[in-house]
Design an enzyme around this catalytic site. Structure first.
Site, PDB file in Angstrom:
ATOM      1  CG  ASP A 145       3.783  14.176   7.441  1.00  0.00           C
ATOM      2  OD1 ASP A 145       4.730  14.866   7.019  1.00  0.00           O
ATOM      3  OD2 ASP A 145       3.441  14.152   8.636  1.00  0.00           O
ATOM      4  CD  GLU A 146       4.853  19.594   6.385  1.00  0.00           C
ATOM      5  OE1 GLU A 146       4.159  20.630   6.336  1.00  0.00           O
ATOM      6  OE2 GLU A 146       5.712  19.385   7.257  1.00  0.00           O
ATOM      7  CG  ASP A 191       0.521  18.754   8.139  1.00  0.00           C
ATOM      8  OD1 ASP A 191       1.154  17.700   7.947  1.00  0.00           O
ATOM      9  OD2 ASP A 191       0.667  19.454   9.158  1.00  0.00           O
TER      10      ASP A 191
END
Length: 365
Positions: free
Chosen positions: A106-107, A12
């Protein structure tokens, strides 16, 4: 749990949009910033850690964020840049495994159970974090465990730039001590209901029967019955396809009439446009959701041949749906916009990004 213990990593990125802005613009480093369109009705996409100390967070209105932090710097989003950086991060993941399941830009989850390198999941997570830092000048937090649920919780334990692991032998104790709000998937409304029932921790949750939890919370209750016992057999799915992306807002004071509803469409569309970019998603159907003061609901949709890729088009269609379908004299407590019916995104040249100048437990995963 199967005989073979899986090795799952959840990566993350830390305050992703804001961190990219601080990386690319040195004058923003160390300052409280938030990525958003600078309008009182706009909403925050991401806040830097300096801003989070003041209570600024994503989905908060810009007006409220500025009241909490008068020194807050609002930075306009650059979604093409974030998408390009996201592609670079994914390239780093793919050096270690083809089993990568992005959750957003983003993860992602990675399954490294059968890694040919012979390295432990923790070693791989550490190397991925180091590569992101040295090559992209950004930080990420990592969680390592034997299933997706625990890996995702672990990645949030030591943010920012953290690395945490939860082993099978530690899972029961860890989950028993975990506050109910920390369970991934338990939102504020569910948490309030659980507190009313005396469920404060994982141990309290584990004491409830499957039937009781299903009666109180439906499918969510049945799912929680399993995960609080450390059970989550969901595979990491690199071909998972998102079906829709949506946003909605409940208003503290009911909106009165068409004009007030239309005023709220622009900030909603701005938030939705950001989410579409995060998810790299496009769709050909737009749906407006309305919940009235008496809690009745109405949805209206419009499909088109081309995907909804422009914020102005989203605003235009959403306003038309409201104008044509909102009953006279209605008072509205919630508005939402959703894009569905996935469609391919036309290829486009993305700008190159310009790089600017934890505690870790030693466990066998």
């Amino acid at each position: 749990m199967s005989a073979t213990v899986r090795k799952i990593i959840h990566i993350d990125m830390d305050a992703f949009f804001a961190s990219v802005e601080q990386r690319d613009f040195p004058e923003l480093r160390g300052r409280p910033i938030a990525v958003a369109h600078d309008s009182p009705r706009s909403v925050i996409s991401t806040a830097s850690y300096e801003a989070r100390r003041y209570g600024v967070r994503s989905a908060l209105s810009v007006a409220t964020a500025k009241r909490l932090c008068p020194r807050l710097k609002i930075v306009p989003p650059r979604f093409d840049v974030y998408e390009a950086v996201s592609a670079q991060i994914r390239e780093i993941f793919l050096r270690y495994t083809s089993l990568v399941e992005p959750l957003s830009c983003d993860e992602a989850f990675l399954d490294v159970t059968d890694s040919a390198s012979g390295k432990t999941a923790t070693q791989i997570a550490r190397e991925i974090k180091a590569a992101i830092k040295s090559e992209l000048h950004l930080t990420a937090s990592a969680g390592v465990s034997y299933n997706k649920f625990l890996a995702k919780i672990a990645s949030d334990l030591q943010k920012p730039d953290g690395l945490s692991r939860i082993l099978p032998k530690d899972a029961e104790r860890f989950l028993g001590e975990l506050a109910i709000e920390a369970f991934y998937g338990v939102g504020p409304a569910t948490a309030r209901r659980m507190h009313e029932l005396g469920i404060e921790t994982g141990a309290d949750l584990r004491a409830r029967s499957r039937e009781d939890l299903a009666e109180q919370f439906g499918k969510t209750g049945e799912w929680l019955y399993e995960v609080v016992r450390g059970k989550d057999d969901r595979p990491v799915n690199p071909t998972r396809e998102r079906k829709s992306v949506g946003v909605e807002t409940t208003f503290q004071i009911d909106l009165a009439g068409e004009e007030e509803c239309e005023q709220q469409i622009e900030p909603l569309a701005a938030e939705l446009f950001g989410r579409l970019a995060e998810e790299n998603f496009a769709g050909t159907t737009l749906t407006v959701k309305i919940k009235f003061a008496d809690f009745t609901r109405m949805t209206r949709s419009r499909s088109q041949t081309e995907p909804y890729c422009k914020r102005e088009r989203i605003i235009e269609v959403a306003k038309k749906l409201i104008a044509r379908n909102l009953p006279l004299g209605s008072r509205v407590r919630l508005l939402g916009i959703t894009i569905s019916n996935p469609a391919p995104i036309l290829p486009r040249r993305l700008p190159a990004t310009k790089p600017a100048a934890s505690r870790q437990l030693e466990l066998p995963l």
